[in-house]
Design a protein around this motif. Structure first.
Motif: not given
Ligand SMILES: NC(=O)c1ccc[n+]([C@@H]2O[C@H](COP(=O)([O-])OP(=O)(O)OC[C@H]3O[C@@H](n4cnc5c(N)ncnc54)[C@H](O)[C@@H]3O)[C@@H](O)[C@H]2O)c1
Lengths: 190, 276
Positions: B246, B48, B272, B275
């Motif tokens: 996120r 990040e 992401v 994810a």
């Protein structure tokens, strides 16, 4: 304020000492010397040492690449992923071929071409059987998930005054398009 | 490399005004000048933090440099988005004596004080932000003002609607005009906020009559990296601290809405891909 020197630097009050700032703020003054700042000197004129070229090789031109007429030549490298197509492409080509960046017509034509492009792409998506979905694809459903109302009500936001305009700007072309299609259909039936 | 205009160079996803390169959010990305552009992410750097190094962080850092900050300067930053927050944090590295951040979103101002150690002003809460800033700065104004807002600025409905909504001007110069008025005579304005190529209703007479220096640019990102990496490694800057959301790739449409409408206290969202 010092009454005698209203615009002098000495009139400043409330600036903490360097020691105080250094103890309170991580890294304070690390770049105090301009020579430590990456943007000093302002311009550096060098080919990066990792490059194997001095002037890059000229990329092949698959179509007469539209370019600003203020340029002496086509740049050695250019994007090919947005080739001008259809009516929007014709408008873009005209904007580049005819008008310099100094002319409002140049940018207004490009703006118009963008709008036309959006319509062309929407029509194309429809023909391909995968029409745009103004509900799921605009992300408007995020209003519920991300607390649209309370996010806007909290604090002192000033942008909420024009938020009601967004659905109009996004929705109006759809409504107008639907209405036009309906009119056409009715006329064809008669 | 930008044949389309004589400004800047090529930028991904900035369409036909910067070289006609598509955006980078795709399955495959063509990387022109791959022997020049990329750099190796240091082992010690988190993903990040590295992500922030691609745009917002170097832009904020660069914005502070364009202000030519000298020791003890009063620096005001308009906009507490990622660029403004990083600019405010960077101003201290260059020796600022005070840093003031202006926005109308409380969550962002709260981060400006916590993350960037800045004083804050909510312009939605004061009657006249320029007068307020003058009162806070011995009625001199700030030595340096950084515009980290750009074309979609709020605070004047007419300016906003004629630019952001109706495209009748290249951008809404509200923050830029406030900057011109809030800086001291002979001061410097650093413009990081982006504006379109058409004309905007800028108060140029005031800028001229105050003898201002106005500096502006797209950030030369790679040039910032070596020094910026040192600042991150030394803990001077902790870029990922401003990430608020996120977003899994599957929720990208709603994620963009969250981001653009600034819902749910969103300051910096990160997509992401794994994810989902
Ligand atoms: N120069 C560069 O290289 C470069 C790089 C990246 C981004 N940018 C530009 O920098 C600007 C900021 O980027 P960001 O990602 O932080 O955007 P952002 O939208 O997150 O931040 C802008 C902030 O300004 C606030 N704001 C609106 N009107 C204001 C006003 N009148 N006064 C003070 N604050 C106001 C908004 O509430 C918001 O918090 C954009 O214009 C962006 O395009 C420039």
């Amino acid at each position: 304020m010092s009454a005698t020197t209203p615009y002098a630097r000495e009139a400043r009050t409330g600036i903490p000492s360097a020691d105080e700032l250094r103890s309170r703020i991580p890294g304070w003054g690390a770049d105090l010397d301009p020579a430590d700042r990456p943007s000093y000197p302002r311009e550096i004129d060098a080919v990066p040492d990792t490059a194997h070229w001095h002037l890059p090789e000229q990329q092949e031109e698959a179509w007469p690449r539209e370019r600003s007429i203020e340029h002496a030549r086509l740049t050695p490298v250019f994007g090919t992923s947005c080739p001008p197509r259809g009516l929007s492409g014709a408008v873009r080509k005209l904007a580049y071929a005819r008008y310099s960046e100094a002319r409002a017509a140049h940018w207004l034509l490009l703006l118009a071409a963008d709008r036309i492009d959006v319509k062309e792409q929407a029509a194309l998506a429809l023909l391909r059987g995968r029409p745009d979905d103004p509900v799921t694809q605009t992300g408007i459903l995020g209003e519920r998930r991300y607390h649209g109302l309370s996010s806007r009500r909290r604090g002192h936001r000033v942008d909420t005054v024009h938020h009601p305009l967004d659905p109009v700007i996004v929705g109006l072309p759809w409504i107008a398009g639907g209405w036009a299609a309906w009119r056409l259909l009715r006329r064809a039936r008669r | 490399m930008n044949p389309n205009a004589t400004a800047v160079g090529g930028i991904y996803g900035y369409s036909h005004t910067t070289g006609g390169y598509d955006g980078g959010q795709a399955e495959l990305v063509r990387v022109p000048f791959a022997d020049v552009g990329p750099t190796i992410i240091p082992e010690w750097m988190s993903d990040e933090d590295a992500l922030m190094c691609t745009d917002a962080l170097p832009t904020g850092y660069f914005g502070a440099q364009l202000g030519d900050i000298a020791e003890g300067d009063v620096v005001t930053v308009f906009g507490a988005g990622p660029v403004g927050l990083y600019a405010a944090a960077s101003a201290w590295l260059m020796g600022a004596g005070r840093v003031i951040v202006v926005d109308h979103l409380d969550d962002r101002l709260e981060l400006a004080s916590r993350f960037a150690h800045a004083e804050t002003v909510n312009f939605g809460q004061v009657d006249d932000v320029v007068v307020h800033l003058k009162q806070q700065t011995d009625h001199l104004g700030s030595d340096v003002v950084i515009d980290a807002v750009g074309a979609e600025a709020d605070g004047n409905l007419l300016q906003h609607v004629t630019s952001a909504k109706l495209k009748l001007q290249g951008g809404s110069p509200i923050a830029l005009n406030w900057a011109i008025d809030a800086v001291r005579k002979g001061g410097t304005i650093s413009v990081m906020g982006a504006y379109g190529p058409m004309f905007s209703a800028v108060k140029f007479g005031d800028a001229m009559n105050k003898g201002l220096t106005i500096r502006a640019n797209q950030c030369p990102v790679k040039r910032q990296w070596p020094r910026l990496f040192e600042h991150i490694r030394n803990g001077h800057l902790k870029p990922s601290e401003i990430v608020t959301h996120r977003i899994p790739l599957d929720d990208i449409a709603e994620g963009y809405h969250l981001f653009s409408a600034k819902l749910d206290g969103c300051i910096k969202p990160v997509v992401v891909p794994t994810a989902a």
